[in-house]
Structures are given as C-alpha cells and as structure tokens.
Design an enzyme around this catalytic site. Structure first.
Site, short mmCIF file in Angstrom:
data_model
loop_
_atom_site.label_atom_id
_atom_site.label_comp_id
_atom_site.label_asym_id
_atom_site.label_seq_id
_atom_site.Cartn_x
_atom_site.Cartn_y
_atom_site.Cartn_z
N SER A 24 0.83 -1.21 0.00
CA SER A 24 0.00 0.00 0.00
C SER A 24 0.86 1.26 0.00
CB SER A 24 -0.93 -0.04 1.22
OG SER A 24 -1.63 1.18 1.34
N SER A 48 8.58 -12.57 -4.69
CA SER A 48 7.48 -11.65 -4.46
C SER A 48 6.65 -11.41 -5.72
CB SER A 48 8.02 -10.31 -3.97
OG SER A 48 7.02 -9.32 -4.07
N ASP A 80 4.32 -3.64 9.99
CA ASP A 80 5.00 -3.36 11.26
C ASP A 80 5.41 -4.63 12.01
OD1 ASP A 80 4.68 -0.38 11.31
OD2 ASP A 80 2.60 -0.99 11.07
N GLU A 81 4.56 -5.65 11.94
CA GLU A 81 4.83 -6.87 12.70
C GLU A 81 6.00 -7.66 12.11
OE1 GLU A 81 2.07 -6.15 11.04
OE2 GLU A 81 1.32 -7.89 9.91
N HIS A 105 5.73 4.51 10.09
CA HIS A 105 4.98 4.45 11.35
C HIS A 105 6.01 4.16 12.44
CE1 HIS A 105 1.87 3.66 14.23
NE2 HIS A 105 1.78 2.36 14.07
N GLU A 192 -6.99 4.65 15.35
CA GLU A 192 -7.50 3.49 14.60
C GLU A 192 -8.29 2.54 15.49
OE1 GLU A 192 -3.79 2.47 12.89
OE2 GLU A 192 -3.21 1.02 14.40
N SER A 249 -31.32 17.55 8.47
CA SER A 249 -32.59 18.17 8.89
C SER A 249 -32.52 18.57 10.36
CB SER A 249 -33.72 17.16 8.69
OG SER A 249 -33.59 16.11 9.63
P1 NDP Z 1 1.54 -3.73 3.01
O1 NDP Z 1 1.09 -4.93 3.76
O2 NDP Z 1 0.59 -3.09 2.07
O3 NDP Z 1 2.84 -4.06 2.13
C1 NDP Z 1 3.78 -4.91 2.59
C2 NDP Z 1 4.93 -5.02 1.59
O4 NDP Z 1 5.99 -5.60 2.33
C3 NDP Z 1 4.64 -5.90 0.42
O5 NDP Z 1 5.18 -5.38 -0.75
C4 NDP Z 1 5.34 -7.20 0.81
O6 NDP Z 1 5.89 -7.90 -0.24
C5 NDP Z 1 6.49 -6.70 1.63
N1 NDP Z 1 6.95 -7.74 2.55
C6 NDP Z 1 6.22 -8.48 3.40
N2 NDP Z 1 7.01 -9.33 4.07
C7 NDP Z 1 8.26 -9.12 3.63
C8 NDP Z 1 9.51 -9.69 3.94
N3 NDP Z 1 9.62 -10.65 4.85
N4 NDP Z 1 10.59 -9.23 3.27
C9 NDP Z 1 10.48 -8.26 2.37
N5 NDP Z 1 9.33 -7.67 2.05
C10 NDP Z 1 8.24 -8.11 2.66
O7 NDP Z 1 2.08 -2.69 4.09
P2 NDP Z 1 1.63 -1.18 4.29
O8 NDP Z 1 2.05 -0.40 3.10
O9 NDP Z 1 0.23 -1.12 4.76
O10 NDP Z 1 2.52 -0.76 5.56
C11 NDP Z 1 3.89 -0.44 5.45
C12 NDP Z 1 4.25 0.57 6.53
O11 NDP Z 1 3.55 1.78 6.29
C13 NDP Z 1 3.88 0.13 7.94
O12 NDP Z 1 4.86 0.58 8.83
C14 NDP Z 1 2.56 0.88 8.18
O13 NDP Z 1 2.29 1.13 9.55
C15 NDP Z 1 2.84 2.17 7.46
N6 NDP Z 1 1.65 2.93 7.06
C16 NDP Z 1 0.66 2.31 6.35
C17 NDP Z 1 -0.45 3.02 5.95
C18 NDP Z 1 -1.46 2.39 5.06
O14 NDP Z 1 -2.28 3.12 4.57
N7 NDP Z 1 -1.46 1.10 4.78
C19 NDP Z 1 -0.64 4.43 6.34
C20 NDP Z 1 0.51 5.01 7.00
C21 NDP Z 1 1.59 4.25 7.37
P3 NDP Z 1 5.02 -8.78 -1.26
O15 NDP Z 1 4.52 -7.78 -2.24
O16 NDP Z 1 6.00 -9.71 -1.81
O17 NDP Z 1 3.95 -9.44 -0.45
#
Ligand code: NDP
Ligand code: MG
Length: 329
Positions: A24, A48, A80-81, A105, A192, A249
């Site tokens: 995202s 990926s 984050d996790e 974050h 949230e 209203s």
């Molecule tokens: P997503 O779950 O959308 O994206 C995760 C990405 O990380 C994917 O491209 C995934 O790869 C990759 N990934 C997962 N596991 C691994 C791994 N072991 N090694 C390498 N890459 C990996 O995450 P978000 O974008 O939601 O969140 C990212 C950060 O942004 C977080 O810290 C979140 O708190 C922060 N944030 C998110 C918001 C949001 O709107 N979602 C808003 C503001 C902050 P693959 O494509 O291969 O699955």
C-alpha cells in the site's frame, strides 16, 4: 506545518532511496519519488508477486539486502509486525554510518522491535492516508498531508532530509506536521482503535444488528447504518461537525445532540481512556507482538469470523449493483 517551500528536494540529488516493500505505502512512495526525479530502488523478496508490478512501473528492483546497502536513504515499508525480522535478516547490515533510516509508522522503533545503531539518522515520514490515495493525489497534483519526526540525528541533516523525502512523495503539498515517534505512534494507534477502524466498525455493526433484530429489512439496515455513513463523514470532512449539522434536517440534528451522547456515554469514554492507557504502557504492543510470534492464530480466526457476518453478505450483494463505486484494490 511545513509546505513545499520549506523543503528542498535537491538534498536528494545524487542519493539513492531504497524503498523496502511495494505494498500500500511502498508502491506510492516509490512511484511518487521517481516522478519527483529521485533515484529509487525497490527491495523485495525474490519470489514476491510485486516484483513484476514494480518493474512495470519502470522501477529498479533488487533483493531487500542489496537495496538496503545501495540506499543512502532506506525506507522500511513492510508490515510493522515484520519489521524486526526484515531488519535483523536483511536491512541492518546494509545501513552504513551517515545513512538515513526512515519509517512510515513509529511502532517498531518506539516499542524496541528495531534498534538502529548509533551513527545513522532515524526518522519518520508518514502520510496521513492510505497508500493508494498517496499515489492518486500525487498524480492529480495534490498531496496527502503527512508527519515527520526525528528519532536520531547523527548527521545534523536528518530533519532537512526527511522533509525533502516528504516533498518527494507529495506530502508538503498538503502540509507536514512535526511530531515525535511516541506521539505519532500513540495517537495513530488510538485513532485506529477507538474511532476510525474499531469504533466506526463496531458502531456500524451494532446499529445494523439492532435494526435487523427488531425485524427491519437487512438491506434497509445496511443503507442506513453503513452506506450513508460516507455521506455524513464527507460533510464532516468538508465543513466540520457544525457544517454537517447545518446540512442535515433539524430533526436529525436534534436527535444527534440528544441521543449521540447516550451511545457514546461515560462508560464508552472510560473505555477509551483504558484503551489509550494500554497503548501508552505498551500492553497493546506486547499483545500484538506476541500474537505475531504465535503465528497470528487469533487474528486470522477473528478476521474470518468478521468477514462472514450478515452485514458483509448483504453489503456485498448490494454493492455489486453500485457500478459507480471504484474498487482500486
Ligand atoms: P503492506 O502490507 O501493504 O505491504 C507490505 C509489503 O511488504 C509488500 O510489498 C510485501 O511484499 C512486503 N513484505 C512483506 N514481508 C516481507 C519480507 N519478509 N521481506 C520483504 N518484504 C516483505 O504494508 P503497508 O504499506 O500497509 O505498511 C507499510 C508501513 O507503512 C507500515 O509501517 C505501516 O504502519 C505504514 N503505514 C501504512 C499506511 C497504510 O495506509 N497502509 C498508512 C501510513 C503508514 P510482497 O509484495 O511480496 O507481499
Ligand atoms: Mg545503505
């Protein structure tokens, strides 16, 4: 607040920005930076499914470890996790003295999941909106507002660089607030949990259930308690609470003042305080980290249960006839 004129994009000249993850946030940051003229590489796992997508967007894709070591600025945009695991196995060794490590974050740094070494800059550049909006608004010439914070300033340039980054993703168009990792993380988690996701979902669910249990048509209950929420929220977003109340209203407005506080009453406010306390003292973070270490068993079970409720089934059917609804993701 910082706007475009307060940030200097030329600070990124000659630097490589590594975006780890292409989800995202990652896809939006990487593409916006590239369109802003910044040198970007994307770090992804070899298997990926996002590799092709990033390449199709004209981006250079490397392994996570190679991207982290190539980047002068490394933005960690994986869930984050997973920060601890990805940091320990692939990112840590690629971070050189004087590099800037960025987060979207503050969770993993605030709760000690990632412990960056001394000698590197550590900052936060977080858009206050979902990634798909961050990308869309950038292409439309506007930008989602954002936050910057500095956890560690080894070079003395951390803030200026974080602001340049925020400009590159379009946030300074909408305005960027100065904050801290602690404030960003605690307010984000509270918002949230109590209002935006937890509070709003539970309110919709309880309203829907109340009408259906009283014998009203579930489709009617869906429109009343879920669909129309957007119309009200749009008014709040544009004009605040009073502006929204001006548009509804007088009957709705009187019901709002006299009945709303019975739904969100002193008990609800006390519970909100408790939820905030669990965020501040780390109880929530410990619970969520433990849930992840245990394989997310409860989390996945609850997700499946919540996707299988009547309001979800009714909504799916009704929305299939609403061809004006854009489903981008
Ligand atoms: P997503 O779950 O959308 O994206 C995760 C990405 O990380 C994917 O491209 C995934 O790869 C990759 N990934 C997962 N596991 C691994 C791994 N072991 N090694 C390498 N890459 C990996 O995450 P978000 O974008 O939601 O969140 C990212 C950060 O942004 C977080 O810290 C979140 O708190 C922060 N944030 C998110 C918001 C949001 O709107 N979602 C808003 C503001 C902050 P693959 O494509 O291969 O699955
Ligand atoms: Mg590096």
């Amino acid at each position: 607040m910082y706007y475009d004129d307060d940030a200097d994009l030329t600070l990124l000249d000659g630097k490589t920005v590594a975006i780890i993850g292409f989800g995202s946030q990652g896809h939006a940051h990487a593409q916006n930076l590239k369109d802003s003229g910044v040198n970007v590489v994307v770090g992804l796992r070899e298997d990926s499914a996002s590799v092709q997508q990033a390449k199709d967007a004209g981006l250079e894709v490397l392994s996570v470890a190679d991207a982290a070591s190539k980047g002068d600025i490394v933005m960690l945009l994986v869930p984050d996790e997973l920060h601890r695991q990805v940091w320990e196995s692939d990112v840590k060794d690629g971070i050189a003295e004087g590099n800037l490590l960025l987060f979207g974050h503050g969770f993993s740094v605030l709760y000690g999941e990632v412990e960056p070494p001394a000698g590197v800059d550590v900052g936060l550049a977080a858009p206050k909106g979902p990634g798909h909006l961050v990308r869309r608004q950038y292409t439309e010439g506007s930008g989602v507002p954002g936050l910057v914070a500095i956890h560690q300033d080894a070079t003395g340039n951390a803030k200026a660089l974080a602001l340049a980054y925020a400009k590159g993703i379009g946030c300074t168009r909408g305005g960027v607030f100065d904050t801290t990792f602690k404030e960003e993380t605690e307010t984000d988690l509270f918002g949230e949990q109590a209002v935006l996701c937890g509070g709003a979902s539970a309110l919709v669910q309880a309203g829907f259930d109340t009408l259906v249990e009283a014998g009203y048509d579930p489709q009617m209950a869906y429109f009343e308690c879920l669909h129309e929420l957007k119309l009200i929220v749009d008014l709040m977003y544009e004009k605040g609470l009073s502006g929204m109340r001006y548009s509804i209203s007088n009957t709705a407005e009187y019901g709002d003042y006299t009945r709303g506080p019975r739904v969100v009453n002193d008990d609800t406010r006390a519970e909100m305080k408790k939820i905030l306390g669990e965020i501040q003292d780390g109880t929530f973070a410990r619970e969520w980290i433990a849930e992840n270490r245990a394989g997310q068993e409860n989390f996945k079970r609850i997700r499946a249960e919540q996707a299988d409720t009547q309001v979800e089934h009714v909504g799916k059917e009704l929305r299939s006839h609403m061809d004006w609804i854009q489903t981008e993701f």
